[in-house]
Design an enzyme around this catalytic site. Structure first.
Site, PDB file in Angstrom:
ATOM      1  N   PRO A 129       0.850  -1.191   0.000  1.00 35.22           N
ATOM      2  CA  PRO A 129       0.000   0.000   0.000  1.00 35.22           C
ATOM      3  C   PRO A 129       0.880   1.233   0.000  1.00 35.22           C
ATOM      4  CG  PRO A 129       0.039  -1.027   2.180  1.00 35.22           C
ATOM      5  CD  PRO A 129       0.778  -1.947   1.257  1.00 35.22           C
ATOM      6  N   ALA A 137       0.288   5.412  -0.091  1.00 35.14           N
ATOM      7  CA  ALA A 137      -0.619   6.552  -0.148  1.00 35.14           C
ATOM      8  C   ALA A 137      -0.236   7.449  -1.314  1.00 35.14           C
ATOM      9  CB  ALA A 137      -0.551   7.331   1.166  1.00 35.14           C
ATOM     10  N   GLN A 182      -6.466  -1.105   2.929  1.00 36.74           N
ATOM     11  CA  GLN A 182      -5.657  -0.951   4.144  1.00 36.74           C
ATOM     12  C   GLN A 182      -6.247   0.163   5.007  1.00 36.74           C
ATOM     13  OE1 GLN A 182      -1.885   1.048   4.567  1.00 36.74           O
ATOM     14  NE2 GLN A 182      -0.960  -0.780   5.471  1.00 36.74           N
ATOM     15  N   CYS A 191       3.557   3.665   9.700  1.00 30.42           N
ATOM     16  CA  CYS A 191       3.772   5.047   9.252  1.00 30.42           C
ATOM     17  C   CYS A 191       4.814   5.745  10.130  1.00 30.42           C
ATOM     18  CB  CYS A 191       2.445   5.801   9.294  1.00 30.42           C
ATOM     19  SG  CYS A 191       2.592   7.452   8.613  1.00 30.42           S
ATOM     20  N   LYS A 204       0.515  -4.888   8.977  1.00 28.37           N
ATOM     21  CA  LYS A 204       1.780  -4.465   8.367  1.00 28.37           C
ATOM     22  C   LYS A 204       2.473  -3.527   9.348  1.00 28.37           C
ATOM     23  CE  LYS A 204       3.599  -2.323   4.146  1.00 28.37           C
ATOM     24  NZ  LYS A 204       3.865  -0.928   4.566  1.00 28.37           N
ATOM     25  N   ASN A 235       9.207  -7.227   3.520  1.00 26.98           N
ATOM     26  CA  ASN A 235       9.111  -5.958   2.775  1.00 26.98           C
ATOM     27  C   ASN A 235      10.340  -5.086   3.034  1.00 26.98           C
ATOM     28  OD1 ASN A 235       7.433  -2.878   3.408  1.00 26.98           O
ATOM     29  ND2 ASN A 235       7.859  -3.655   1.366  1.00 26.98           N
ATOM     30  N   GLY A 236      10.797  -4.466   1.976  1.00 28.13           N
ATOM     31  CA  GLY A 236      11.895  -3.506   2.086  1.00 28.13           C
ATOM     32  C   GLY A 236      12.983  -3.758   1.076  1.00 28.13           C
ATOM     33  N   ASP A 237      13.137  -2.786   0.155  1.00 29.45           N
ATOM     34  CA  ASP A 237      14.267  -2.783  -0.781  1.00 29.45           C
ATOM     35  C   ASP A 237      14.241  -3.914  -1.801  1.00 29.45           C
ATOM     36  OD1 ASP A 237      15.020  -0.645   0.701  1.00 29.45           O
ATOM     37  OD2 ASP A 237      16.802  -1.547   1.571  1.00 29.45           O
ATOM     38  N   GLY A 241       7.152  -2.167  -2.732  1.00 22.50           N
ATOM     39  CA  GLY A 241       6.689  -0.783  -2.739  1.00 22.50           C
ATOM     40  C   GLY A 241       7.378   0.051  -3.801  1.00 22.50           C
TER      41      GLY A 241
HETATM   42  C1  LIG Z   1       4.919   7.145  -1.266  1.00 19.24           C
HETATM   43  C2  LIG Z   1       4.759   6.074  -0.220  1.00 19.24           C
HETATM   44  C3  LIG Z   1       3.530   5.928   0.425  1.00 19.24           C
HETATM   45  C4  LIG Z   1       3.371   4.923   1.375  1.00 19.24           C
HETATM   46  N1  LIG Z   1       2.135   4.748   1.947  1.00 19.24           N
HETATM   47  C5  LIG Z   1       1.933   3.679   2.767  1.00 19.24           C
HETATM   48  C6  LIG Z   1       0.641   3.360   3.246  1.00 19.24           C
HETATM   49  O1  LIG Z   1      -0.365   4.000   2.910  1.00 19.24           O
HETATM   50  N2  LIG Z   1       0.512   2.289   4.081  1.00 19.24           N
HETATM   51  C7  LIG Z   1       1.585   1.536   4.469  1.00 19.24           C
HETATM   52  O2  LIG Z   1       1.432   0.577   5.228  1.00 19.24           O
HETATM   53  N3  LIG Z   1       2.818   1.810   4.019  1.00 19.24           N
HETATM   54  C8  LIG Z   1       3.009   2.836   3.165  1.00 19.24           C
HETATM   55  N4  LIG Z   1       4.255   3.054   2.639  1.00 19.24           N
HETATM   56  C9  LIG Z   1       5.327   2.103   2.951  1.00 19.24           C
HETATM   57  C10 LIG Z   1       5.365   0.996   1.899  1.00 19.24           C
HETATM   58  O3  LIG Z   1       4.178   0.232   1.913  1.00 19.24           O
HETATM   59  C11 LIG Z   1       6.575   0.054   2.136  1.00 19.24           C
HETATM   60  O4  LIG Z   1       6.427  -0.542   3.400  1.00 19.24           O
HETATM   61  C12 LIG Z   1       7.887   0.779   2.087  1.00 19.24           C
HETATM   62  O5  LIG Z   1       7.953   1.640   0.970  1.00 19.24           O
HETATM   63  C13 LIG Z   1       9.061  -0.208   2.046  1.00 19.24           C
HETATM   64  O6  LIG Z   1       8.990  -1.042   0.934  1.00 19.24           O
HETATM   65  P1  LIG Z   1       9.905  -0.776  -0.379  1.00 19.24           P
HETATM   66  O7  LIG Z   1      11.322  -0.757   0.050  1.00 19.24           O
HETATM   67  O8  LIG Z   1       9.558  -1.893  -1.295  1.00 19.24           O
HETATM   68  O9  LIG Z   1       9.486   0.576  -0.903  1.00 19.24           O
HETATM   69  C14 LIG Z   1       4.455   4.074   1.717  1.00 19.24           C
HETATM   70  C15 LIG Z   1       5.675   4.246   1.078  1.00 19.24           C
HETATM   71  C16 LIG Z   1       5.848   5.221   0.113  1.00 19.24           C
HETATM   72  C17 LIG Z   1       7.182   5.350  -0.567  1.00 19.24           C
END
Ligand SMILES: Cc1cc2nc3c(=O)[nH]c(=O)nc-3n(C[C@H](O)[C@H](O)[C@H](O)COP(=O)(O)O)c2cc1C
Length: 405
Positions: free
Chosen positions: A38, A40, A98, A129, A171, A233-235, A257
């Site tokens: 997810p 935002a 979510q 968050c 999450k 999750n992450g990177d 993400g």
């Molecule tokens: C622009 C943006 C908005 C995000 N909004 C949410 C959200 O609404 N809910 C949530 O649980 N995490 C949110 N995240 C976190 C992502 O879901 C994810 O956990 C985080 O980016 C790490 O994963 P990644 O390394 O694949 O980006 C957001 C991240 C970004 C970059």
């Protein structure tokens, strides 16, 4: 993107066994254990449609695509923007929403709206968050520190969804900082309360989006949570990263993400990789322009035909789509200020659409990064794991100021 449609099985060659068994989220079975995180302002219906189409183009199950978070309070108040967030395309199945919230009763009411009104098939709860204006009041990634409140919120959500057979997942981040980790305890509590899966963004709130995600912590969570899937999750910037995470952590699936920002076709790579295929999408600029334009059209549709609004919301995606492609500063600048579909079409047509895939320049890290930040917390928040009345009042404000992350 044509390359992905010619998968091994259609060519008659046996496809190797899937990398992982199907993901089971309560009653839902997701054959390809890949989840769009997810985000935002990013994972609205328009973007999810592109991601899912890419995943599906492989011929394999495309995975699960989670909508951007909706705050429980806004949903309960039936705020127009909140209701729009929980709209799904006719072909979206399963539908994942979510919810972010800090008050058990409000979260339960929001979950009930989603489940009883058949607005989604799965509800994820956001405890990750890191935004200062939220953690400063005790919300988001700061919340699991208050163990009882975390327990009450998760229980309320699970109980509200249960009569409708809608699974609830959690999450979260690792914790507030390295000295105040909460993820193992929170994972254990959530599992005991009947959540259908837990996902870990392997960073603390203090890390924000900086540094490198600590995949080792995903392995630790997997050792702790034994009866429901653990998602890492992450990177994850490529399908290879996703496979690597699974190998190194034992995770039951991955949540992706930032890696797909401006690259919805990453879900084709992921679906292929998890089903044993090494076919990857490597689009030239013409294909990128086609997807970008379609994203614009879907955005306008998402905003009920309000073209200006839809195209304006597309602007933030431009730099992501064009990362690595030699289109020149002027074109980039103009695209980032586009305000109609006709203008978008003209600007895209003016690009040198013969430019091929730029390789590594189009890959790797993208989106939010930044530096670590000392988490802003209510005064005295870390002194106790219990919640007092003053904190409770602040928390209610936290919900009013959240906008994602
Ligand atoms: C622009 C943006 C908005 C995000 N909004 C949410 C959200 O609404 N809910 C949530 O649980 N995490 C949110 N995240 C976190 C992502 O879901 C994810 O956990 C985080 O980016 C790490 O994963 P990644 O390394 O694949 O980006 C957001 C991240 C970004 C970059």
């Amino acid at each position: 993107m044509g390359r992905v449609t010619s998968l091994l099985d259609r060519a008659g060659t046996p496809v190797p066994a899937p990398v992982l068994p199907p993901l089971r989220i309560g009653p839902l079975t997701v054959a390809t254990p890949v989840v769009l995180a997810p985000m935002a302002g990013v994972t609205n219906r328009a973007f999810r449609t592109l991601c899912r189409e890419a995943g599906r183009s492989t011929g394999f199950d495309p995975g699960l695509y989670v909508a951007e978070m909706v705050t429980s309070r806004a949903l309960v108040e039936r705020n127009e923007a909140a209701l729009r967030i929980v709209t799904f395309g006719a072909d979206e199945s399963p539908r994942s929403a979510q919810v972010y919230g800090v008050d058990p009763a409000t979260v339960a009411a929001a979950v009930r709206i989603i489940a009883a009104e058949d607005r989604a098939d799965h509800v994820d709860l956001n405890f990750g968050c890191p935004v200062p204006k939220v953690t400063r009041k005790g919300g988001g990634a700061a919340l699991p520190w208050k163990r009882q409140l975390f327990t009450d919120i998760v229980r309320a959500a699970v109980d509200a969804a249960a009569p409708y057979g809608v699974p609830v997942t959690v999450k979260m981040r690792k914790g507030i900082d390295d000295d105040h980790l909460t993820y193992l305890e929170a994972g254990h509590i959530a599992e005991g309360l009947g959540v259908a899966a837990v996902a870990l963004h392997a960073r603390t709130a203090a890390q924000h989006y900086s540094g490198v995600a600590d995949w080792e912590s995903i392995a630790r969570l997997k050792e702790t949570v034994r009866t429901v899937p653990v998602l890492g999750n992450g990177d994850i910037w490529s399908a290879e990263d996703a496979l690597d995470m699974v190998r190194r952590t034992g995770a039951d699936g991955v949540v992706v993400g930032r890696g797909c920002q401006g690259r919805p076709w990453l879900f084709a790579d992921l679906a292929a990789a998890f089903n044993g295929s090494d076919v990857r999408v490597r689009p030239g600029l013409r294909e990128v322009a086609d997807v970008l334009y379609r994203h614009g059209e879907l955005m306008v549709d998402y905003y009920d035909g309000d073209e200006h609004r839809g195209v304006r919301d597309l602007r933030k995606h431009m730099a992501w789509y064009l990362k690595g492609y030699a289109v020149g500063g002027e074109a980039r600048h103009a695209l980032a200020r586009v305000s109609s579909l006709a203008e978008l079409r003209a600007l895209l047509d003016a690009l040198d659409l013969t430019i091929g895939y730029p390789g590594a320049d189009a890959e790797g890290q993208r989106g939010r990064a930044g530096t670590p930040k000392t988490p802003h917390l209510p005064y005295g928040w870390l002194d106790s794991r219990e919640l007092d009345a003053e904190f409770e009042a602040r928390l209610r404000e936290a919900e009013l100021s959240v906008s994602g992350g």
